[in-house]
Design an enzyme around this catalytic site. Structure first.
Site, PDB file in Angstrom:
ATOM      1  N   THR A  45      21.535  -4.285  40.593  1.00 53.49           N
ATOM      2  CA  THR A  45      22.663  -3.205  41.335  1.00 53.49           C
ATOM      3  C   THR A  45      23.778  -3.365  39.583  1.00 53.49           C
ATOM      4  O   THR A  45      24.179  -2.473  39.379  1.00 53.49           O
ATOM      5  CB  THR A  45      23.607  -3.431  42.196  1.00 53.49           C
ATOM      6  OG1 THR A  45      22.504  -3.666  43.482  1.00 53.49           O
ATOM      7  CG2 THR A  45      24.594  -2.345  42.888  1.00 53.49           C
ATOM      8  N   TYR A  50      15.046 -14.769  47.058  1.00 50.93           N
ATOM      9  CA  TYR A  50      15.460 -13.569  47.327  1.00 50.93           C
ATOM     10  C   TYR A  50      13.979 -12.489  47.444  1.00 50.93           C
ATOM     11  O   TYR A  50      13.337 -12.396  46.385  1.00 50.93           O
ATOM     12  CB  TYR A  50      16.082 -12.799  45.579  1.00 50.93           C
ATOM     13  CG  TYR A  50      16.942 -11.188  45.735  1.00 50.93           C
ATOM     14  CD1 TYR A  50      16.686 -10.344  47.246  1.00 50.93           C
ATOM     15  CD2 TYR A  50      16.761 -10.581  44.541  1.00 50.93           C
ATOM     16  CE1 TYR A  50      16.490  -9.255  47.200  1.00 50.93           C
ATOM     17  CE2 TYR A  50      16.724  -9.527  44.849  1.00 50.93           C
ATOM     18  CZ  TYR A  50      16.962  -8.334  46.449  1.00 50.93           C
ATOM     19  OH  TYR A  50      17.943  -7.266  46.143  1.00 50.93           O
ATOM     20  N   LYS A  79      18.374 -13.852  49.960  1.00 47.52           N
ATOM     21  CA  LYS A  79      18.393 -13.487  50.244  1.00 47.52           C
ATOM     22  C   LYS A  79      17.472 -12.277  50.679  1.00 47.52           C
ATOM     23  O   LYS A  79      15.893 -12.530  50.003  1.00 47.52           O
ATOM     24  CB  LYS A  79      18.780 -12.397  49.643  1.00 47.52           C
ATOM     25  CG  LYS A  79      19.178 -10.759  49.927  1.00 47.52           C
ATOM     26  CD  LYS A  79      20.058 -11.119  48.208  1.00 47.52           C
ATOM     27  CE  LYS A  79      20.289  -9.511  48.394  1.00 47.52           C
ATOM     28  NZ  LYS A  79      20.479  -8.423  45.953  1.00 47.52           N
ATOM     29  N   VAL A 129      24.685  -9.456  51.787  1.00 46.16           N
ATOM     30  CA  VAL A 129      24.828  -9.680  49.970  1.00 46.16           C
ATOM     31  C   VAL A 129      24.483  -7.961  49.658  1.00 46.16           C
ATOM     32  O   VAL A 129      23.380  -7.128  50.272  1.00 46.16           O
ATOM     33  CB  VAL A 129      24.059  -9.846  48.817  1.00 46.16           C
ATOM     34  CG1 VAL A 129      24.198  -9.204  47.320  1.00 46.16           C
ATOM     35  CG2 VAL A 129      23.773 -11.768  48.679  1.00 46.16           C
TER      36      VAL A 129
END
Length: 295
Positions: free
Chosen positions: A48, A135, A163, A204
Site C-alpha cells: 500500500t 505475511y 498476517k 492490518v
C-alpha cells in the site's frame, strides 16, 4: 518509551507524493499523526505504501522521517523482495532506527516451496532484532506460506505474528492450530469477522487510511464477535470500494478528493486514471459514517 506491538489495528499507510513523484512529507506527517490520534499502529513501506516503487535511498528516508516523529504507536516496516542479501541489508539499516517490528512477506515471483521458504524466513528471522510478522498473500506472490514454515520456525524468538491474506478461512485455522502462540492478523478488511472466529486477534488494514476511527470500532466489534449481518454488509462495501482497482489507487484518489493529501499521484506502473468513477467510494463513505453514528 516501551511500545506495545500487539495493537489490534495497524494501518498499511500510503506514501503521499507530489505530481512529480517526490514524497509529500507534510501530507505524510498529517496522515501519521491522524493514525496516532486514533491509536492505530502504522505499517510503512508495504505494498500500500508502494515500497517496491521507491529506491533504497528513498525507503531509508521514509524510515528516518517516520521514526523521527517519535510516534506513540508501533511502527512496522515492510520487508519484501526476492534477493535475500538486499532484504538483510534493509533489516540491518532499519535496526539503526526506532522501528518496532517487521512485516516479512513470502518471497516474490519465484514461488519457492516449503524448504526454500523455511530457509528464507529463518535467515530473515536470524538477522532481525525485532519481532517479525510473516505475511501470506498469494494473490501478490503466487504462492501460499507453507505450513511447514510454521512447524519449523514457530519457536523462533523473533517470530511474533502472521498476517493472513489468502482469503481461505480454513487455511487461517490450520495456521492457528500449527502455531497457537502466533498472533494472527487478518490482512483482508472484509474478512476480519470470519478470521476472528478461527483465532485472528487483529487487522492490518487498508481501509483505515480512509476511515481510521470507524475501522477501529469495526475491529473491536469483530474481535468481540458482535458483527451483525447488516454490519458485515457495510464493511464489505467499504472494502470493495477500496479495491475496485489496484491498491492503493482508490485510497489515494479518495484521500486527495478529500484534501487529506495534496495529490493522488502514484509511482509507475500505477496511475490514478484507472479510477474515474468515485461512486463506490462515495456510497461506502456514507454507509460507514452512518453505521458509526448509530453505534
Amino acid at each position: 518509551m516501551s511500545i506495545d506491538i500487539n495493537n489490534r489495528l495497524y494501518t498499511a499507510l500510503v506514501t503521499p507524493m507530489f505530481e512529480d513523484g517526490s514524497i509529500d512529507w507534510i501530507s505524510f506527517e498529517k496522515l501519521l499523526k491522524t493514525q496516532e490520534y486514533y491509536e492505530c499502529g502504522v505499517l510503512i513501506l508495504g505494498s500500500t505504501g508502494e515500497a517496491l516503487s521507491l529506491d533504497f535511498d528513498e525507503q531509508c528516508e521514509v524510515v528516518r522521517f517516520v521514526t523521527n516523529l517519535n510516534l506513540s504507536v508501533p511502527i512496522m516496516v515492510g520487508v519484501g523482495g526476492f534477493q535475500l542479501a538486499k532484504q538483510l541489508q534493509w533489516i540491518e539499516f532499519c535496526q539503526t532506527q526506532r522501528v518496532d517490528c517487521f512485516l516479512v512477506v513470502t518471497p516474490l515471483y519465484t514461488k519457492p516451496g516449503a524448504a526454500s521458504q523455511t530457509g528464507w524466513f529463518k535467515a530473515v528471522l536470524d538477522k532481525a532484532e525485532r519481532p517479525c510478522m510473516l505475511y501470506n498473500v498469494p494473490s501478490r506472490t503466487g504462492i501460499n506460506l507453507a505450513e511447514e514454515v510454521l512447524t519449523s520456525l514457530k519457536k523462533h524468538p523473533n517470530l511474533w505474528a502472521l498476517k493472513e491474506a489468502s482469503g481461505d478461512i480454513q487455511r487461517c485455522a490450520r495456521y492457528h492450530d500449527l502455531a497457537p502462540n502466533l498472533v494472527i492478523y487478518s490482512g483482508e478488511d472484509g474478512l476480519l469477522p470470519e478470521l476472528a472466529d478461527v483465532g485472528a486477534r487483529g487487522l492490518v488494514s487498508v481501509i483505515s487510511n480512509v476511515w481510521p476511527e470507524q475501522t477501529k470500532k469495526y475491529v473491536r466489534q469483530s474481535l468481540a464477535h458482535e458483527i451483525t449481518v447488516e454490519d458485515k454488509a457495510v464493511w464489505e462495501a467499504a472494502t470493495r470500494s477500496c479495491f475496485s482497482v489496484a491498491n492503493p489507487i482508490p485510497v489515494k484518489v479518495w484521500l486527495a478528493h478529500n484534501s487529506l493529501i495534496t495529490t493522488n499521484t502514484l509511482r509507475a506502473p500505477l496511475l490514478a486514471d484507472e479510477l474515474q468513477d468515485l461512486s463506490l467510494l462515495i456510497s461506502a463513505d456514507s454507509l460507514v459514517k452512518d453505521w458509526f453514528s448509530h453505534i
